[in-house]
Motif scaffolding. Structure first.
Motif, PDB file in Angstrom:
ATOM      1  N   LYS A 449      36.229  84.977  23.361  1.00  0.00           N
ATOM      2  CA  LYS A 449      36.838  84.830  23.734  1.00  0.00           C
ATOM      3  C   LYS A 449      37.559  84.864  21.926  1.00  0.00           C
ATOM      4  N   PHE A 450      36.573  84.970  20.941  1.00  0.00           N
ATOM      5  CA  PHE A 450      36.881  85.001  19.449  1.00  0.00           C
ATOM      6  C   PHE A 450      37.393  86.287  19.354  1.00  0.00           C
ATOM      7  N   ARG A 451      36.878  86.977  19.506  1.00  0.00           N
ATOM      8  CA  ARG A 451      37.434  88.633  19.774  1.00  0.00           C
ATOM      9  C   ARG A 451      38.556  89.119  20.311  1.00  0.00           C
ATOM     10  N   LEU A 452      38.532  88.178  21.545  1.00  0.00           N
ATOM     11  CA  LEU A 452      39.623  88.155  22.166  1.00  0.00           C
ATOM     12  C   LEU A 452      40.842  88.030  21.901  1.00  0.00           C
ATOM     13  N   ILE A 453      40.821  86.372  21.255  1.00  0.00           N
ATOM     14  CA  ILE A 453      41.677  86.461  20.060  1.00  0.00           C
ATOM     15  C   ILE A 453      41.747  87.583  18.817  1.00  0.00           C
ATOM     16  N   GLY A 454      41.916  88.168  18.611  1.00  0.00           N
ATOM     17  CA  GLY A 454      41.984  88.776  17.864  1.00  0.00           C
ATOM     18  C   GLY A 454      42.377  90.167  18.117  1.00  0.00           C
ATOM     19  N   ARG A 455      42.225  90.440  19.279  1.00  0.00           N
ATOM     20  CA  ARG A 455      42.779  91.547  19.478  1.00  0.00           C
ATOM     21  C   ARG A 455      44.234  91.106  20.383  1.00  0.00           C
ATOM     22  N   ILE A 456      44.328  90.189  20.601  1.00  0.00           N
ATOM     23  CA  ILE A 456      45.450  89.808  21.371  1.00  0.00           C
ATOM     24  C   ILE A 456      46.655  89.678  19.426  1.00  0.00           C
ATOM     25  N   LEU A 457      46.165  89.449  18.421  1.00  0.00           N
ATOM     26  CA  LEU A 457      46.650  89.429  17.331  1.00  0.00           C
ATOM     27  C   LEU A 457      47.082  90.096  16.665  1.00  0.00           C
ATOM     28  N   GLU A 458      46.019  91.248  16.800  1.00  0.00           N
ATOM     29  CA  GLU A 458      46.502  93.101  16.642  1.00  0.00           C
ATOM     30  C   GLU A 458      47.438  93.084  17.297  1.00  0.00           C
ATOM     31  N   ASN A 459      47.114  92.926  18.348  1.00  0.00           N
ATOM     32  CA  ASN A 459      48.229  94.007  18.998  1.00  0.00           C
ATOM     33  C   ASN A 459      49.484  93.646  18.895  1.00  0.00           C
ATOM     34  N   GLY A 460      49.630  92.882  18.485  1.00  0.00           N
ATOM     35  CA  GLY A 460      51.064  91.125  18.649  1.00  0.00           C
ATOM     36  C   GLY A 460      51.520  91.462  19.981  1.00  0.00           C
ATOM     37  N   ILE A 461      50.776  90.639  20.493  1.00  0.00           N
ATOM     38  CA  ILE A 461      50.978  90.287  22.412  1.00  0.00           C
ATOM     39  C   ILE A 461      51.706  89.463  22.488  1.00  0.00           C
ATOM     40  N   PHE A 462      52.042  88.507  21.317  1.00  0.00           N
ATOM     41  CA  PHE A 462      52.658  87.460  21.454  1.00  0.00           C
ATOM     42  C   PHE A 462      53.196  87.384  20.076  1.00  0.00           C
ATOM     43  N   ASP A 463      54.101  86.810  20.271  1.00  0.00           N
ATOM     44  CA  ASP A 463      55.463  86.187  18.655  1.00  0.00           C
ATOM     45  C   ASP A 463      54.729  85.306  18.132  1.00  0.00           C
ATOM     46  N   VAL A 464      53.272  84.732  17.729  1.00  0.00           N
ATOM     47  CA  VAL A 464      53.074  83.444  17.338  1.00  0.00           C
ATOM     48  C   VAL A 464      52.566  83.453  16.114  1.00  0.00           C
ATOM     49  N   GLY A 465      53.876  83.307  15.246  1.00  0.00           N
ATOM     50  CA  GLY A 465      52.910  82.716  13.733  1.00  0.00           C
ATOM     51  C   GLY A 465      52.850  81.664  13.367  1.00  0.00           C
ATOM     52  N   LYS A 466      52.174  81.288  12.611  1.00  0.00           N
ATOM     53  CA  LYS A 466      51.443  80.626  11.354  1.00  0.00           C
ATOM     54  C   LYS A 466      52.383  78.490  11.239  1.00  0.00           C
ATOM     55  N   GLU A 467      53.940  79.685  11.023  1.00  0.00           N
ATOM     56  CA  GLU A 467      54.469  78.172  10.353  1.00  0.00           C
ATOM     57  C   GLU A 467      55.072  77.491  12.168  1.00  0.00           C
ATOM     58  N   LYS A 468      54.900  77.744  12.780  1.00  0.00           N
ATOM     59  CA  LYS A 468      55.274  76.912  14.740  1.00  0.00           C
ATOM     60  C   LYS A 468      54.057  76.652  14.283  1.00  0.00           C
ATOM     61  N   GLY A 469      53.051  76.994  14.297  1.00  0.00           N
ATOM     62  CA  GLY A 469      52.138  76.710  14.862  1.00  0.00           C
ATOM     63  C   GLY A 469      51.960  77.105  16.443  1.00  0.00           C
ATOM     64  N   SER A 470      52.836  78.060  16.303  1.00  0.00           N
ATOM     65  CA  SER A 470      52.538  78.716  18.151  1.00  0.00           C
ATOM     66  C   SER A 470      51.016  78.726  18.883  1.00  0.00           C
ATOM     67  N   VAL A 471      50.499  79.136  17.348  1.00  0.00           N
ATOM     68  CA  VAL A 471      48.906  79.876  17.372  1.00  0.00           C
ATOM     69  C   VAL A 471      48.080  78.863  18.619  1.00  0.00           C
ATOM     70  N   HIS A 472      48.957  78.194  18.098  1.00  0.00           N
ATOM     71  CA  HIS A 472      47.507  77.017  18.920  1.00  0.00           C
ATOM     72  C   HIS A 472      47.734  76.831  20.659  1.00  0.00           C
ATOM     73  N   ARG A 473      48.615  77.661  20.778  1.00  0.00           N
ATOM     74  CA  ARG A 473      49.597  77.674  21.940  1.00  0.00           C
ATOM     75  C   ARG A 473      48.004  78.861  23.109  1.00  0.00           C
ATOM     76  N   LEU A 474      48.244  79.943  22.276  1.00  0.00           N
ATOM     77  CA  LEU A 474      47.393  81.112  22.520  1.00  0.00           C
ATOM     78  C   LEU A 474      45.520  80.445  22.054  1.00  0.00           C
TER      79      LEU A 474
END
Length: 766
Positions: A449-474
């Motif tokens: 799951k950690f590796r998958l999250i890395g690929r997701i963030l690397e590919n920019g599949i979701f616009d989840v910036g650190k500021e709004k905390g949206s990465v928690h939703r992922l």
């Protein structure tokens, strides 16, 4: 009622059969200038019209069969045939309806052509689904007995023999019976010889005789002998049916004998038989079929001659039948006197055997899983649950299992204490071993799951910036959480993976509970989107279409390119599922469209063919339809007008606010028979299902109305509503394809015989 259709290139043989049967009655002609025409004249009209097109499927031979004991008079049966022809698209074609009385079940034959008067071929695509829907429609309209819905219900009755009729040609009186039995057996079993076929047809009072001419050509003939004074002459196999001639049967036998899968089936069965022998100290020979069936799920038949058992035949799920000597010369009863030499002594398990020990361990292991999965308040990981259990915690789950009941039945002297002692003795070993195995799996899963999250963030599949905390939703959508630079499972802190992201703000209004089933489905979707080779990605299920309903904020942040890719794949997965659900209601290509329209899906015609879109996805998202479905929809005479008519239904759903995935989900639950969950959505959440009126009415009569009334009467507390809502959006039981052991749909369409081989509105009225 069962309707069957057989297509042919020529009509003469069908007409000779239908008109040539003794005692036949012509119930009427369809679309002819008179009912007083001759059989010969009708044959010429049919032949002439069918020859206007070069298709091989020029003519259709339809049979409508009632179950044994059900009766319709000629007038009503004729009305049934006319309605059937209208619903199946033959309403304007010339046809004849003929009633036969040569079998114990009442039936009619209908002969028509698939070629229209202008020389075009009728749209006979998807006739299997249309046939099922038409049967169900006629059963309701005329009050007929429902046709079998699963192949398990379609067992050939042994008693079905033609009655003795003096002066009747045996070929006419027995031909249909021979066809029915032989075709059923040859489609159910992969027969490898005439001798094997002779054994299989013996219970049906059918005899077989082989012949060979001077040139060596193999011939075969069949006859009936019920040992009660009724005997027919032998009829050549080619006369019974073209596919039942000697050479064609021999070719089929040779093909079955040369299958590359035969060694695999033999090896598997041998292992299962030897495993059974290893569990028992003694087996009473006559108990062997019951023991093997219950323990291994294998059907065997003892070969008995007089008072002696000469061996047994195994009827495998693959369709093959094997003598025990084919698997190994060492497993015959005469070779294993250590097990079968006790005569009529009791069948007893060897409690000192290694196999008994393995069975006890399996009982404990399965009980651990069952107790965890069935827990109403599942906290922590499986490995944590394992170490918190003691023998008394899982004993109730063990005692209710089929394997425990089986072992208990064959204990020496039925001494239950032996089994309980074995369970207590093996418990620590199984618990420790299972704990280590699950702990290893959990660690690997978290790393993946950690590796998958890395690929997701690397590919920019979701616009989840650190500021709004949206990465928690992922993180939450994948069943993990982030805290203090560490990633762990949502329900446990046991395993962690270091992730240096710093302090991340937590978003507001994030759901605290997410179904594990939807988490798995979301994981599959994101694996597909990040796969380097899209051809090897996981196959999505219909439930993937509902992910934006469960993770709305996350999917709102999905990049447009990936959103369209996801929606197209999920749309295709739901389309396949919906087509199966629509089978009992779809009588025509217009019905195909109408059933999807009522759910919020619509069809457009592009340069490459038809595509399906939905009110739940972006209007640019579509999924192309297969070639055969394209031909099916193109067979609509006024297809352009029909496409335009979709707007009324689709616009109505949108204007009523029914373009929400929750409306489709409510209908999805109803289609899967989850009436209690759907009833809560209707009454507690005021969400109404997007289903066609035909489907809605069927499910209302089938138990949905009762569930709705029960929900209306229930006074639920806030806590009860919370639990009910969790159940509504839990899909673990809905994911995946047909579960193992589930009954398959009975296909009565393939031809006019039994086919064992191919099993495969707006609002809701109260």
């Amino acid at each position: 009622m069962i309707g069957r259709i057989l297509y042919r290139e020529s009509c003469q043989g069908m007409l000779d059969y239908v008109f040539g049967k003794e005692g036949m009655r012509i119930l009427g002609y369809g679309n002819m200038y008179s009912q007083a025409i001759s059989q010969k004249f009708f044959g010429k009209v049919l032949h002439f019209q069918g020859q206007r097109n070069a298709t091989k499927n020029r003519y259709a031979h339809i049979t409508l069969n009632l179950p044994h004991g059900e009766h319709l008079d000629d007038k009503t049966f004729h009305e049934v045939s006319k309605e059937y022809m209208e619903q199946m698209g033959y309403g304007e074609q010339p046809y004849v309806t003929v009633r036969h009385n040569d079998t114990e079940h009442e039936h009619i034959h209908i002969i028509t052509t698939n070629v229209t008067g202008s020389g075009k071929v009728l749209g006979i695509f998807n006739s299997f689904r249309r046939n099922i829907a038409t049967q169900q429609y006629l059963e309701k309209k005329f009050g007929l007995t429902p046709s079998p819905r699963t192949k398990q219900q379609r067992e050939l009755p042994l008693y079905r023999l033609p009655e003795l009729q003096f002066g009747m040609d045996p070929a006419q009186g027995t031909k249909f019976y021979l066809q029915d039995v032989l075709n059923s057996i040859l489609q159910k079993y992969k027969v490898r010889s005439f001798k094997e076929l002779e054994k299989l047809i013996e219970p049906y009072h059918i005899e077989i005789k082989q012949t060979k001419n001077r040139s060596g050509r193999i011939g075969v003939a069949f006859g009936l002998d019920n040992q009660k004074g009724y005997r027919t002459r032998f009829i050549n196999g080619s006369i019974v049916h073209p596919s039942l001639s000697g050479p064609k049967l021999q070719n089929a036998f040779d093909a079955n004998s040369k299958s590359k899968l035969l060694p695999m089936h033999r090896k598997r069965l041998l292992k299962q038989i030897e495993t059974t022998y290893g569990l028992f100290k003694s087996i009473r020979p006559h108990d062997l079929p019951e023991v093997i069936k219950e323990y291994q799920g294998i059907d065997i038949k003892l070969d008995i001659k007089g008072d002696d058992i000469k061996g047994y035949t195994i009827h495998d799920k693959s369709g093959y039948a094997f003598k025990e000597s084919e698997l190994s010369p060492k497993i015959g009863m005469e070779k294993r006197l250590d097990i079968f030499g006790n005569g009529d002594g009791p069948t007893e398990i060897d409690t000192d055997s290694n196999q008994f020990k393995l069975e006890v361990q399996k009982l404990i292991k399965e009980a651990f899983r069952t107790s965890y999965l069935n827990s109403s308040d599942r906290n922590g990981l499986f490995s944590e649950n394992i170490m918190a259990r003691n023998p008394m915690d899982i004993l109730p789950h063990i005692k209710t299992s089929k394997d425990y009941i089986f072992l208990e039945r064959y204990l020496p002297g039925n001494q239950k204490k032996l089994l309980l002692e074995a369970l207590k003795r093996e418990f620590p070993t199984v618990r420790d071993r299972l704990y280590q195995l699950e702990e290893k799996k959990e660690k690997e899963t978290l790393v993946n799951k950690f590796r998958l999250i890395g690929r997701i963030l690397e590919n920019g599949i979701f616009d989840v910036g650190k500021e709004k905390g949206s990465v928690h939703r992922l993180f939450r959508s994948l069943g993990v959480k982030y805290n203090d630079n560490r990633l762990s499972f949502s329900n446990s802190n046991k395993h962690t993976v270091p992730v240096l992201l710093g302090d991340l703000p937590f978003p507001k209004a994030m759901d605290t509970y997410v179904s594990t089933g939807f988490v798995r489905q979301n994981h599959m979707v994101l694996e597909m989107l990040t796969a380097r080779n899209s051809d090897i990605g996981p196959e999505l299920t219909a439930s993937s279409f509902f992910l934006p309903m469960v993770f709305p904020k996350l999917y709102e942040a999905m990049a447009p390119m990936y959103r369209q890719q996801y929606e197209s794949a999920a749309l295709g997965s739901y389309l396949k599922h919906a087509e199966r659900m629509h089978a009992p209601y779809e009588k025509s290509p217009k019905d195909y469209m109408a059933l999807f329209n009522a759910k919020g899906f619509y069809f457009v015609k592009g340069k490459d063919g038809f595509e399906v879109k939905s009110v739940y996805t972006d209007h640019r998202t579509s999924c192309p339809l297969p070639k055969r479905t394209n031909l099916y929809l193109n067979s609509i005479l006024d297809v352009t007008a029909t496409l335009l008519e979709q707007r009324t239904v689709i616009n109505g759903l949108v204007s009523d606010g029914r373009n929400d995935l929750k409306n489709l989900w409510a209908g999805h639950l109803i289609e899967r028979g989850m009436y209690d969950r759907a009833a809560f959505m209707l009454t507690g959440e005021k969400v109404y299902p997007n289903l066609h009126g035909w489907q809605a009415q069927h499910h209302m009569d089938n138990g949905l109305r009762k569930s709705i009334n029960k929900a209306l009467e229930r006074e639920s507390t806030i806590e009860q509503n919370r639990l009910l809502r969790k159940g509504v959006y839990a899909i673990s039981s809905l994911l995946g394809n047909r579960a193992k052991g589930q009954e398959e749909v009975y296909n009565g369409f393939k031809d006019e015989f039994t086919d064992w081989s191919k099993y495969k509105g707006r609002g809701i009225s109260m």
